[in-house]
Design an enzyme around this catalytic site. Structure first.
Site, short mmCIF file in Angstrom:
data_model
loop_
_atom_site.label_atom_id
_atom_site.label_comp_id
_atom_site.label_asym_id
_atom_site.label_seq_id
_atom_site.Cartn_x
_atom_site.Cartn_y
_atom_site.Cartn_z
CB ALA A 96 40.56 -0.62 26.17
CG ASN B 76 39.94 -3.64 33.94
OD1 ASN B 76 40.33 -4.34 34.87
ND2 ASN B 76 38.65 -3.52 33.65
CG HIS C 130 41.26 4.51 27.65
ND1 HIS C 130 40.53 4.68 28.81
CD2 HIS C 130 40.67 3.49 26.99
CE1 HIS C 130 39.57 3.78 28.85
NE2 HIS C 130 39.62 3.06 27.75
N1 NAD Z 1 41.98 -4.42 30.29
C1 NAD Z 1 41.09 -3.71 29.65
O1 NAD Z 1 41.42 -2.77 28.95
C2 NAD Z 1 39.64 -4.04 29.77
C3 NAD Z 1 38.73 -3.42 28.92
C4 NAD Z 1 37.41 -3.74 29.03
C5 NAD Z 1 36.97 -4.65 29.99
N2 NAD Z 1 37.88 -5.23 30.82
C6 NAD Z 1 37.47 -6.18 31.85
O2 NAD Z 1 37.31 -7.44 31.24
C7 NAD Z 1 36.38 -8.22 31.99
C8 NAD Z 1 35.35 -8.84 31.04
O3 NAD Z 1 34.63 -7.80 30.42
P1 NAD Z 1 33.32 -8.13 29.56
O4 NAD Z 1 32.91 -6.84 28.94
O5 NAD Z 1 33.57 -9.29 28.68
O6 NAD Z 1 32.30 -8.52 30.73
P2 NAD Z 1 30.89 -9.24 30.57
O7 NAD Z 1 30.09 -8.84 31.75
O8 NAD Z 1 30.32 -9.01 29.22
O9 NAD Z 1 31.23 -10.81 30.69
C9 NAD Z 1 31.58 -11.44 31.90
C10 NAD Z 1 31.27 -12.93 31.75
O10 NAD Z 1 31.71 -13.59 32.94
C11 NAD Z 1 30.75 -14.60 33.25
N3 NAD Z 1 30.84 -14.89 34.69
C12 NAD Z 1 30.52 -14.11 35.73
N4 NAD Z 1 30.73 -14.74 36.90
C13 NAD Z 1 31.20 -15.97 36.58
C14 NAD Z 1 31.59 -17.12 37.34
N5 NAD Z 1 31.56 -17.11 38.68
N6 NAD Z 1 32.01 -18.21 36.69
C15 NAD Z 1 32.05 -18.25 35.33
N7 NAD Z 1 31.68 -17.20 34.54
C16 NAD Z 1 31.26 -16.07 35.17
C17 NAD Z 1 29.41 -13.99 32.86
O11 NAD Z 1 28.46 -15.00 32.66
C18 NAD Z 1 29.78 -13.23 31.59
O12 NAD Z 1 29.58 -14.06 30.45
C19 NAD Z 1 35.78 -7.27 33.04
O13 NAD Z 1 36.42 -7.44 34.29
C20 NAD Z 1 36.11 -5.91 32.47
O14 NAD Z 1 36.19 -4.92 33.48
C21 NAD Z 1 39.20 -4.96 30.71
#
Ligand code: NAD
Length: 258
Positions: A112, A180, A210
């Site tokens: 992001a 993140n 950000h």
């Molecule tokens: N780098 C960045 O700028 C940035 C920005 C936003 C979010 N993120 C990170 O990205 C990641 C994903 O975010 P999101 O909004 O898509 O989250 P989300 O909660 O919408 O999706 C997570 C998915 O993981 C699945 N999951 C959970 N445990 C699991 C397991 N053991 N096995 C298989 N699947 C599993 C869930 O069913 C869900 O579909 C998070 O860690 C979030 O913090 C990073």
């Protein structure tokens, strides 16, 4: 050569990536997903081990605490991991050990955040300081360990409030689902101890903002991004999902801005 790619985690961000792969990304074959639910993207839902075995590269879009388990499966099979949950790299040092013992690569997308291209360039010379200020609606911090530990009632925040100040290591522990971007900045720049993080809650802000200020010998980088939160997860910005798609495209294009 076509690369086989799988997606672990099909929530807010994983869905953006899966939709792009399902539509078709030149140079990639979408081979599978791994999720606790049963997402319908026309590919099988596999265990982490199975997904790593059928993929050349696995895209990670999971909660941070699950990432070490995926990393173990991917790196044990010498495959590449394209990571979005940069906080996991700071929180679980075993991931670093796994990569170093593997022939696989760990690639982290810009997520992001904006301005990382310039930070990477400046890092080739010298960086003296790096600060990131992240601002979200109070509800975006719901469930964060720091909010619970400090007993902060986010519903009582009525104006822009600084709720955390510290380095990227401590920020990752305090807000693993929110900072993140700070973890990614620290990896691109001067590391998690020296990267300073401010977390602001603002009930009057529309999106997730950000702003980075990175100073070095030859440049001062100031970059600010205002993101729309993903409708299905207000903690996450949709741009983070698109950053994965962009990274996949860049790795395959004959002409690319990198
Ligand atoms: N780098 C960045 O700028 C940035 C920005 C936003 C979010 N993120 C990170 O990205 C990641 C994903 O975010 P999101 O909004 O898509 O989250 P989300 O909660 O919408 O999706 C997570 C998915 O993981 C699945 N999951 C959970 N445990 C699991 C397991 N053991 N096995 C298989 N699947 C599993 C869930 O069913 C869900 O579909 C998070 O860690 C979030 O913090 C990073």
């Amino acid at each position: 050569m076509t690369k086989k790619v799988g997606v672990a985690g099909c929530g807010a961000l994983g869905t953006i990536v899966c939709k792009a792969l399902q539509k078709g990304l030149t140079g990639y074959e979408f081979v599978g997903v791994s999720d606790l639910t049963t997402p319908d993207f026309g590919v099988p839902n596999l265990s982490f081990d199975e997904l790593a075995s059928v993929s050349d590269m696995v895209v990670e879009c999971l909660p941070a605490k699950v990432v070490p388990e995926l990393a173990k499966a991917v790196f044990a099979q010498d495959k590449d991991l394209l990571m979005i949950s940069a906080c996991a790299y700071l929180l679980y040092p075993e991931i670093d050990e796994m990569v170093k013992e593997s022939k696989g690569r760990l690639l982290v997308t810009s997520g992001a955040l904006s301005g990382l291209d310039a930070v990477s360039a400046l890092q080739c010379a010298s960086i003296d300081s790096a600060i990131i200020a992240s601002t979200k609606q109070p509800k975006g911090f719901k469930g964060a360990p720091f909010i619970k530990q400090m007993g902060i009632n986010i519903d009582e925040i009525v104006e822009k409030t600084l709720i955390f100040k510290g380095n990227a290591f401590d920020a990752a522990k305090a807000f693993p689902a929110n900072v993140n971007v700070a973890a990614t900045l620290s990896m691109a720049g001067i590391g998690p101890e020296k990267t300073q993080v401010e977390v602001w809650a603002d009930p009057n802000v529309a999106g997730n903002t950000h702003e980075i200020t990175v100073k070095g010998g030859s440049s001062t980088i100031i970059s600010r991004v205002e993101n729309q939160p993903d409708p299905s997860n207000p903690k996450s910005s949709m741009l983070a999902g698109y950053s994965v798609v962009a990274a996949l495209k860049k790795m395959n294009e004959q002409i690319a801005v990198i």
